[in-house]
Design an enzyme around this catalytic site. Structure first.
Site, mmCIF file in Angstrom:
data_model
loop_
_atom_site.group_PDB
_atom_site.id
_atom_site.type_symbol
_atom_site.label_atom_id
_atom_site.label_comp_id
_atom_site.label_asym_id
_atom_site.label_seq_id
_atom_site.Cartn_x
_atom_site.Cartn_y
_atom_site.Cartn_z
ATOM 1 C CB SER A 479 -8.023 9.357 -58.627
ATOM 2 O OG SER A 479 -9.361 9.830 -58.607
ATOM 3 C CG ASP A 602 -13.430 11.698 -65.265
ATOM 4 O OD1 ASP A 602 -13.129 12.860 -65.574
ATOM 5 O OD2 ASP A 602 -12.686 10.948 -64.603
ATOM 6 C CG HIS A 605 -9.782 12.145 -62.678
ATOM 7 N ND1 HIS A 605 -10.949 11.413 -62.765
ATOM 8 C CD2 HIS A 605 -9.170 11.781 -61.512
ATOM 9 C CE1 HIS A 605 -11.037 10.620 -61.701
ATOM 10 N NE2 HIS A 605 -9.980 10.824 -60.931
#
Length: 626
Positions: A479, A602, A605
């Site tokens: 991701s 987070d 990312h």
């Protein structure tokens, strides 16, 4: 209250087995790279539980000719429920006060845990035990308590029916073993290699074989019918078998990774059989293993193993959310173990032990006394504190959203999905080899503004942009790659992006081989793997076996400060870049570590700003080495 059974044995060595099991589980979570098979402590628990419960039922049936099912349920609930409720209340209150990002689905987690159906709730809500990233729930581990308690509810009734209808213990034994085989076969049938194994890992039907094998053992190896005096040769044989089973279990704890198909194609069943053997030898008074597994440390841990298992996840999740565990990993591991043991001891002393002997018929009177106690008394302070914590927990459960995605997560998910769809379109319609933006010298044509704008946007030179336009790159990753792929495909219009959320390096060899067979592996390859879990040198070697030495391979290291595997992954990637001549390391961690503003909440990312820097670094490194 039920009377204690006559001639009942307390087998102290079982505390030693529980200790080994809970150590395996804890270290699997805290040191996944070293204790790869520690999750197998759960089937060991199941076997011990199945044996003990069935052995007690057999003793009660022999002595009274009946089973007091009501008392059986009452004893189990007194043993298990107080600590569970305390954990749920405490964790819910903490989440409500200090970690509201975990409020999402709190109500479903708590209610399903209270009714011991949490394993099925997690299956139905797509929760994964193996997802060690992104808002992990502190209640994930309750699945195993649900499986065990569902057995407690049904097994006494089934036991009575078997005793009345079948009667022959040999046939009952064979029937239970047959049911265990069916459960193990069901696990193998439902398991699909390459897909998340959570359904078979959580399912009561696919995990019951461990408990059933322990229960079957009790019919042919009842603890009160085993002779203490046996020939010396028989004792040596028993001790040798016990040693062999223990050593094999330790090896499984160390090396039997959860991603191996063998685990679900009989591996976990074999581990359960090894546990049955160790339990049988430990239960035998003629062998030495009961004595060898009995010591003050094992007794202390074993008696508290339920609490240790219960409190481990909340402590780890809450601690790791506040602390950068990737730095000083060993120190943080020690701190977490100390906190788990401390919380467990408090629970054992002030909740589990007192309530195990508490007469619940006096509940109202006890609450009345606590309410009327002097304001400064220990009872009144405890009553006020526990009431306040419970109230906060209830408020949290009431206000908790279901399947909510906050604005930050929505932005990230939207970015990843858009980039993923864009990469698919690029694969379907690869750009033409457009040289209109360059002249014969390879310099950018001044009549085209695109190279200049891209150069400014990503802090690259016009020569970089020109070179990138004609470079074919295969990007393969997780991701994080998807979050930054839009910019990468702007810089490298001929880049093919193959990304998937949650992808791990262990998924790489088979998927890369598929791309290779399709002819979609270009000379330049970009790998972005390691966000979702650690891997070994051998794991990376399998990737390189597929890629070979004809490709220039660029590997991006990871920025995952909330996960302890960050440094292990980065060290493995750095070592790989030195071992393989065609492997080049892109140090995204070193480049971004001092810039938390480049990331979403987070801290993993890259956001819009971070993506610019992410793409700049990757482009510079690829263009320098390609």
């Amino acid at each position: 209250m039920g009377k204690r059974l006559k001639h009942s044995r307390y087998i102290t060595g079982f505390d030693g087995i529980r200790t080994l099991a809970v150590i395996g589980v804890i270290l699997y979570h805290l040191m996944p790279g070293q204790m790869r098979g520690g999750y197998l402590g759960v089937p060991v628990f199941f076997v011990v539980s199945g044996y003990l419960i069935t052995d007690l039922l057999i003793q009660e049936w022999r002595q009274t000719g009946r089973i007091d099912i009501k008392q059986f349920y009452y004893r189990r609930m007194k043993r298990l429920y107080p600590a569970l409720v305390a954990m749920l209340v405490g964790a819910s209150a903490y989440i409500t006060l200090f970690q509201r990002n975990l409020l999402n689905n709190l109500r479903g987690n708590v209610i399903s845990s209270l009714f011991y159906v949490n394993n099925w709730w997690q299956i139905n809500h797509g929760m994964s035990y193996f997802d060690r990233f992104s808002g992990e729930s502190p209640f994930t581990h309750i699945w195993s308590l649900a499986v065990e308690t569902q057995n407690y509810i049904l097994w006494p009734i089934i036991f009575v029916l078997l005793m009345k209808l079948v009667k022959n213990k040999g046939k009952v034994f064979l029937g239970i073993v047959g049911a265990a085989f069916f459960s193990a076969i069901l696990m193998a049938v439902l398991f699909v290699p390459g897909q998340d194994p959570t359904r078979v890992y959580y399912g009561t039907d696919t995990r019951l074989f461990s408990i059933l094998l322990g229960g079957a053992l009790a019919f042919i190896w009842p603890s009160t019918r085993l002779k203490a005096k046996i020939p010396p040769q028989a004792k040596r044989i028993l001790n040798g078998i016990g040693l062999g089973s223990l050593l094999l279990l330790v090896l499984a704890f160390l090396f039997l990774r959860d991603d191996l198909s063998f685990v679900y194609y009989g591996g976990m069943f074999l581990v359960s059989l090894l546990s049955v053997i160790l339990v049988a030898i430990t239960a035998h008074p003629g062998a030495s293993w009961n004595r060898w597994l009995t010591n003050p440390v094992f007794t202390w841990v074993g008696k508290r193993s339920y609490g240790i298992y219960l409190y481990q996840f909340p402590v780890m999740i809450f601690y790791e959310a506040k602390v950068n565990v990737a730095n000083h990993t060993f120190l943080h591991t020690i701190m977490e173990v100390i906190l788990i043991l401390f919380v467990t001891e408090l629970s054992y002393r002030y909740i589990e032990n007192p309530l195990r002997s508490f007469n619940y018929r006096k509940t109202f009177a006890t609450l009345k006394q606590s309410f009327s106690a002097p304001i400064k008394s220990r009872r009144k302070i405890g009553f006020i504190f526990s009431s306040l914590i419970t109230l906060i927990a209830v408020v949290g459960v009431i206000i908790a959203p279901t399947n909510r995605v906050d604005a930050n997560q929505q932005a990230l998910q939207k970015q990843i999905e858009q980039n993923k769809q864009a990469s698919k379109k690029t694969e379907e319609q690869p750009p033409e080899n457009d040289s209109s933006g360059t002249d014969q010298s390879g310099e950018a044509n001044s009549s085209s503004e695109e190279p200049e704008s891209l150069a400014d946007k990503y802090d690259l030179t016009n020569r970089d942009i020109t070179k990138a336009k004609n470079l074919k790159v295969t990007a393969f990753g997780d991701s994080v790659l998807l979050a930054g792929s839009k910019g990468l495909t702007e810089i490298f219009p001929k880049m093919v992006v193959d990304g998937e959320v949650g992808r791990q390096l262990k998924d790489g060899p088979a998927l890369l081989q598929t791309l290779k067979d399709k002819g979609e592996l270009h000379d330049t390859i970009l790998l972005s793997l390691g966000t979702n879990g650690a891997f070994s040198k051998d794991d990376f070697a399998q990737v390189m076996n597929v890629l070979g030495d004809k490709h220039q391979v660029f590997i991006i290291n990871t920025h995952v400060p909330t996960r302890r595997w960050q440094n292990d992954v980065n060290a493995t990637l750095e070592a790989a870049s030195k071992e393989y001549k065609n492997v080049h390391l892109i140090d995204w961690y070193g480049f971004s570590n001092e810039h938390p503003d480049w990331f979403y909440d987070d801290q993993v990312h890259p956001n819009d700003v971070g993506s610019i820097h992410y793409c700049h670094l990757i482009a510079k490194e690829i263009l320098k080495g390609a």
